[in-house]
Motif scaffolding. Structure first.
Motif, PDB file in Angstrom:
ATOM      1  N   ASP A 213       0.883  -1.162  -0.057  1.00  0.00           N
ATOM      2  CA  ASP A 213      -0.043   0.047   0.043  1.00  0.00           C
ATOM      3  C   ASP A 213       0.940   1.208  -0.067  1.00  0.00           C
ATOM      4  OD1 ASP A 213       1.072   0.085   2.438  1.00  0.00           O
ATOM      5  OD2 ASP A 213      -0.792  -0.497   3.564  1.00  0.00           O
ATOM      6  N   GLU A 214       0.195   2.217   0.127  1.00  0.00           N
ATOM      7  CA  GLU A 214       0.967   3.584   0.270  1.00  0.00           C
ATOM      8  C   GLU A 214       2.103   3.542   1.249  1.00  0.00           C
ATOM      9  OE1 GLU A 214      -2.084   3.493  -0.200  1.00  0.00           O
ATOM     10  OE2 GLU A 214      -2.594   4.126  -1.855  1.00  0.00           O
ATOM     11  N   MET A 215       1.733   3.401   2.376  1.00  0.00           N
ATOM     12  CA  MET A 215       2.621   3.378   3.528  1.00  0.00           C
ATOM     13  C   MET A 215       3.860   2.221   3.330  1.00  0.00           C
ATOM     14  SD  MET A 215       1.594   5.592   5.666  1.00  0.00           S
ATOM     15  CE  MET A 215      -0.065   6.517   5.979  1.00  0.00           C
ATOM     16  N   GLY A 216       3.471   1.045   2.708  1.00  0.00           N
ATOM     17  CA  GLY A 216       4.530   0.302   2.299  1.00  0.00           C
ATOM     18  C   GLY A 216       5.455   0.787   1.238  1.00  0.00           C
ATOM     19  N   GLN A 217       4.892   1.586   0.269  1.00  0.00           N
ATOM     20  CA  GLN A 217       5.718   2.301  -0.784  1.00  0.00           C
ATOM     21  C   GLN A 217       6.712   3.363  -0.183  1.00  0.00           C
ATOM     22  OE1 GLN A 217       5.751   1.457  -3.951  1.00  0.00           O
ATOM     23  NE2 GLN A 217       7.582   2.963  -4.121  1.00  0.00           N
ATOM     24  N   LEU A 218       6.229   3.997   0.950  1.00  0.00           N
ATOM     25  CA  LEU A 218       6.913   4.900   1.592  1.00  0.00           C
ATOM     26  C   LEU A 218       7.909   4.416   2.321  1.00  0.00           C
ATOM     27  CD1 LEU A 218       7.222   7.963   2.704  1.00  0.00           C
ATOM     28  CD2 LEU A 218       5.777   7.685   4.499  1.00  0.00           C
ATOM     29  N   LYS A 219       7.797   3.162   3.103  1.00  0.00           N
ATOM     30  CA  LYS A 219       8.719   2.475   3.504  1.00  0.00           C
ATOM     31  C   LYS A 219      10.022   1.992   2.843  1.00  0.00           C
ATOM     32  CE  LYS A 219       6.121   1.160   7.689  1.00  0.00           C
ATOM     33  NZ  LYS A 219       5.416   0.051   8.409  1.00  0.00           N
ATOM     34  N   PHE A 220       9.194   1.277   1.517  1.00  0.00           N
ATOM     35  CA  PHE A 220      10.437   1.049   0.421  1.00  0.00           C
ATOM     36  C   PHE A 220      11.327   2.181   0.099  1.00  0.00           C
ATOM     37  CE2 PHE A 220      11.219   0.251  -4.031  1.00  0.00           C
ATOM     38  CZ  PHE A 220      12.002  -0.964  -3.899  1.00  0.00           C
ATOM     39  N   ASP A 221      10.522   3.242  -0.348  1.00  0.00           N
ATOM     40  CA  ASP A 221      11.239   4.331  -0.657  1.00  0.00           C
ATOM     41  C   ASP A 221      12.374   4.886   0.267  1.00  0.00           C
ATOM     42  OD1 ASP A 221       9.880   4.340  -2.984  1.00  0.00           O
ATOM     43  OD2 ASP A 221       8.448   5.885  -2.345  1.00  0.00           O
ATOM     44  N   PHE A 222      11.930   4.783   1.662  1.00  0.00           N
ATOM     45  CA  PHE A 222      12.904   4.895   2.805  1.00  0.00           C
ATOM     46  C   PHE A 222      14.138   4.094   2.830  1.00  0.00           C
ATOM     47  CE2 PHE A 222      14.472   4.525   6.934  1.00  0.00           C
ATOM     48  CZ  PHE A 222      14.400   5.767   7.534  1.00  0.00           C
ATOM     49  N   ASN A 223      13.804   2.889   2.432  1.00  0.00           N
ATOM     50  CA  ASN A 223      14.847   1.801   2.468  1.00  0.00           C
ATOM     51  C   ASN A 223      15.885   2.399   1.061  1.00  0.00           C
ATOM     52  OD1 ASN A 223      13.811   0.673   4.692  1.00  0.00           O
ATOM     53  ND2 ASN A 223      12.987  -1.091   3.326  1.00  0.00           N
ATOM     54  N   VAL A 224      15.355   2.387  -0.047  1.00  0.00           N
ATOM     55  CA  VAL A 224      16.310   2.987  -0.899  1.00  0.00           C
ATOM     56  C   VAL A 224      16.955   4.024  -0.646  1.00  0.00           C
ATOM     57  CG1 VAL A 224      16.046   3.969  -3.453  1.00  0.00           C
ATOM     58  CG2 VAL A 224      14.540   1.906  -2.752  1.00  0.00           C
ATOM     59  N   MET A 225      16.361   5.205  -0.085  1.00  0.00           N
ATOM     60  CA  MET A 225      17.206   6.350   0.280  1.00  0.00           C
ATOM     61  C   MET A 225      18.224   5.935   1.259  1.00  0.00           C
ATOM     62  SD  MET A 225      15.509   9.734   2.485  1.00  0.00           S
ATOM     63  CE  MET A 225      15.608   8.692   3.611  1.00  0.00           C
ATOM     64  N   ALA A 226      17.852   5.200   2.148  1.00  0.00           N
ATOM     65  CA  ALA A 226      18.922   4.449   3.358  1.00  0.00           C
ATOM     66  C   ALA A 226      20.054   4.061   2.482  1.00  0.00           C
ATOM     67  CB  ALA A 226      18.245   3.705   4.467  1.00  0.00           C
ATOM     68  N   ARG A 227      19.850   2.973   1.691  1.00  0.00           N
ATOM     69  CA  ARG A 227      20.833   2.347   0.885  1.00  0.00           C
ATOM     70  C   ARG A 227      21.842   3.470   0.197  1.00  0.00           C
ATOM     71  NH1 ARG A 227      17.014  -1.633   0.324  1.00  0.00           N
ATOM     72  NH2 ARG A 227      16.253  -0.615  -1.593  1.00  0.00           N
ATOM     73  N   GLN A 228      21.102   4.502  -0.658  1.00  0.00           N
ATOM     74  CA  GLN A 228      21.965   5.271  -1.351  1.00  0.00           C
ATOM     75  C   GLN A 228      22.791   5.982  -0.379  1.00  0.00           C
ATOM     76  OE1 GLN A 228      18.827   7.548  -3.449  1.00  0.00           O
ATOM     77  NE2 GLN A 228      18.873   5.887  -4.977  1.00  0.00           N
TER      78      GLN A 228
END
Length: 481
Positions: A213-228
């Motif tokens: 869902d949207e919250m899951g997408q937000l967490k996924f984007d956060f993980n991508v940002m953290a990896r970067q």
């Protein structure tokens, strides 16, 4: 707040449901009463028809049996009319009595003629038709009232279902909204924890419960940002390490350069002072010095000048090689013969220190290289071996190994400390130790030798152990003769 609203809605629905059920019971009771009255109407009609038939039979055959049957049917009709009057406020029973009482009396009169009986029968049928009409009208009203009651009850149930469905939907919406709010609060709290972790420097923080869902997408984007961020941080740390390493190397190179300039000034002044000193002696005592003295002074001036020229040439070659200006002139070269000739020239350097020079040279080995550069490499390596060896020997080898020719200079000198070995071929680098610092040198011989070897498709390697000695190996590509 949402829980209070849901409770109020449920109480409202319960109250409405209770009132609707009470009304349904009232309507059902009314329909049941109307059905009871309609049943009584049917019983009256049936009794009326039976009385008609009994009366007709009596009029056609006036006998005791027919009269008894007539009495019985009229009694049934009276009881049906009484029941109807008891269950419904109608005047049907009175009409029946008024219609049948005189007829019954006159029919019982034995003197009644046949014509009179027919008139009574006609009157009876007329009254009966009026009574049936009244009963039909009353029955129709009752049926309409029953239909209306059923319609009202159905409408009430439909309204109840509709309102109940709306209330359930509202409750579901409120519950979903409340649950969604809780999930959003939980997600925001978790996101806050993640951002706090990143702000504390924990770049390995990741969300694990990724929902579609949207919250899951937000967490996924956060993980991508953290990896970067982690990748960028690691790259930045690597760059910082490289910068620190380069800074350290530059500082060390600067220190070695300063020492090189100091050593170079000393090395240049030594032959210059010799040249100047002996030249002044020759000038001051030109007519007084014997010929052998003049020759000795001239040889010393020439030796100092040659040493000075070698220093300047080495320095210029090093600068040219660093700038890519030093270009070899390769020719076919007999490596074995060249090294033998150089050993004859340089052996006196070792003999002055009472060192033994061993030669293990395989004859007839040829390479394609610049002869001057090969000689310079050998001079640098042999001179270093002699300078850093106080006793023992210096061994020179020229041998073949597969497709390469090897030039080896091995000594029994002081060796090279292990910590200094990785930096040995750096420009201006000299090993810092009491024994080595006592030896003259500027720290360009090995760096220049490696570059000269590389220009001739060769490579210099070494093995050394402190206190035991060193062996430098120059490998050249073999040229078949």
């Amino acid at each position: 707040m949402w829980l209070t609203a849901a409770i109020v809605l449920l109480l409202t629905f319960a109250t409405f449901f209770t009132l609707s059920r009470l009304r349904d019971k009232t309507l059902d009771q009314r329909a049941a009463d109307n059905a009871e009255i309609l049943l009584r109407h049917k019983e009256v009609r049936d009794a009326l028809y039976d009385a008609d038939r009994a009366l007709a039979d009596f009029l056609s055959r006036p006998g005791s049996v027919e009269l008894s049957l007539l009495y019985q049917q009229l009694g049934d009709l009276k009881r049906a009319a009484d029941t109807l009057a008891y269950n419904s406020p109608t005047r049907s029973d009175a009409k029946l009595l008024l219609a049948y009482a005189p007829i019954f009396k006159r029919i019982r009169d034995p003197e009644q003629s046949q014509e009179g009986k027919q008139e009574l029968l006609a009157s009876f049928f007329k009254l009966r038709l009026q009574l049936e009409t009244d009963l039909d009208g009353e029955s129709e009203l009752l049926r309409q009232d029953t239909a209306k009651a059923y319609a009202e009850a159905t409408a009430t149930r439909e309204n109840l279902i509709l309102i109940g469905g709306l209330l359930v939907a509202v409750c579901i919406i409120l519950a979903g909204h409340w649950r969604l709010g809780k999930l959003q609060q939980e997600t925001l709290r978790t996101m806050c924890e993640g951002t706090k972790a990143l702000s504390r420097g924990d770049l390995e923080y990741r969300f694990k419960d990724i929902t579609p869902d949207e919250m899951g997408q937000l967490k996924f984007d956060f993980n991508v940002m953290a990896r970067q961020l982690q990748k960028q941080s690691e790259e930045l740390q690597q760059v910082n390490r490289e910068l620190r390493k380069q800074t350290k190397n530059l500082q060390e190179a600067h220190r070695h350069k300063d020492r090189f300039l100091s050593n170079m000034s000393h090395e240049l002044r030594t032959p210059l002072n010799s040249i100047i000193g002996f030249s002044e002696l020759l000038e001051a005592r030109a007519g007084k010095l014997p010929p052998e003295k003049q020759e000795a002074y001239a040889k010393r001036i020439l030796t100092a000048a040659g040493h000075l020229l070698d220093l300047i040439t080495a320095l210029l070659d090093l600068a040219k090689s660093g700038a890519g200006k030093l270009v070899p002139s390769p020719v076919e070269l007999d490596l074995s013969q060249t090294i033998l000739e150089m050993c004859d020239i340089l052996t006196p350097l070792a003999e002055r220190k009472k060192l033994e020079v061993k030669q293990e040279i395989t004859p007839g080995l040829h390479i394609t290289a610049d002869a001057r550069m090969v000689r310079q490499i050998f001079i640098n390596l042999f001179s270093n071996a002699v300078k850093y060896t106080e006793q023992g020997s210096v061994t020179v080898r020229v041998r073949e190994r597969e497709s390469a020719l090897l030039l080896e200079i091995e000594d029994t000198g002081i060796g090279i400390p292990e910590k200094d070995q990785p930096k040995l071929f750096q420009d201006f680098y000299r090993v810092e130790s009491a024994d080595i610092n006592a030896v003259e040198g500027v720290g360009i011989g090995l760096a220049l030798s490696r570059r000269l070897a590389a220009l001739n498709r060769g490579e210099i390697t070494f093995i050394s152990k402190e206190g035991i000695g060193s062996k430098f190996t120059v490998s050249f590509a073999k040229t078949s003769k």
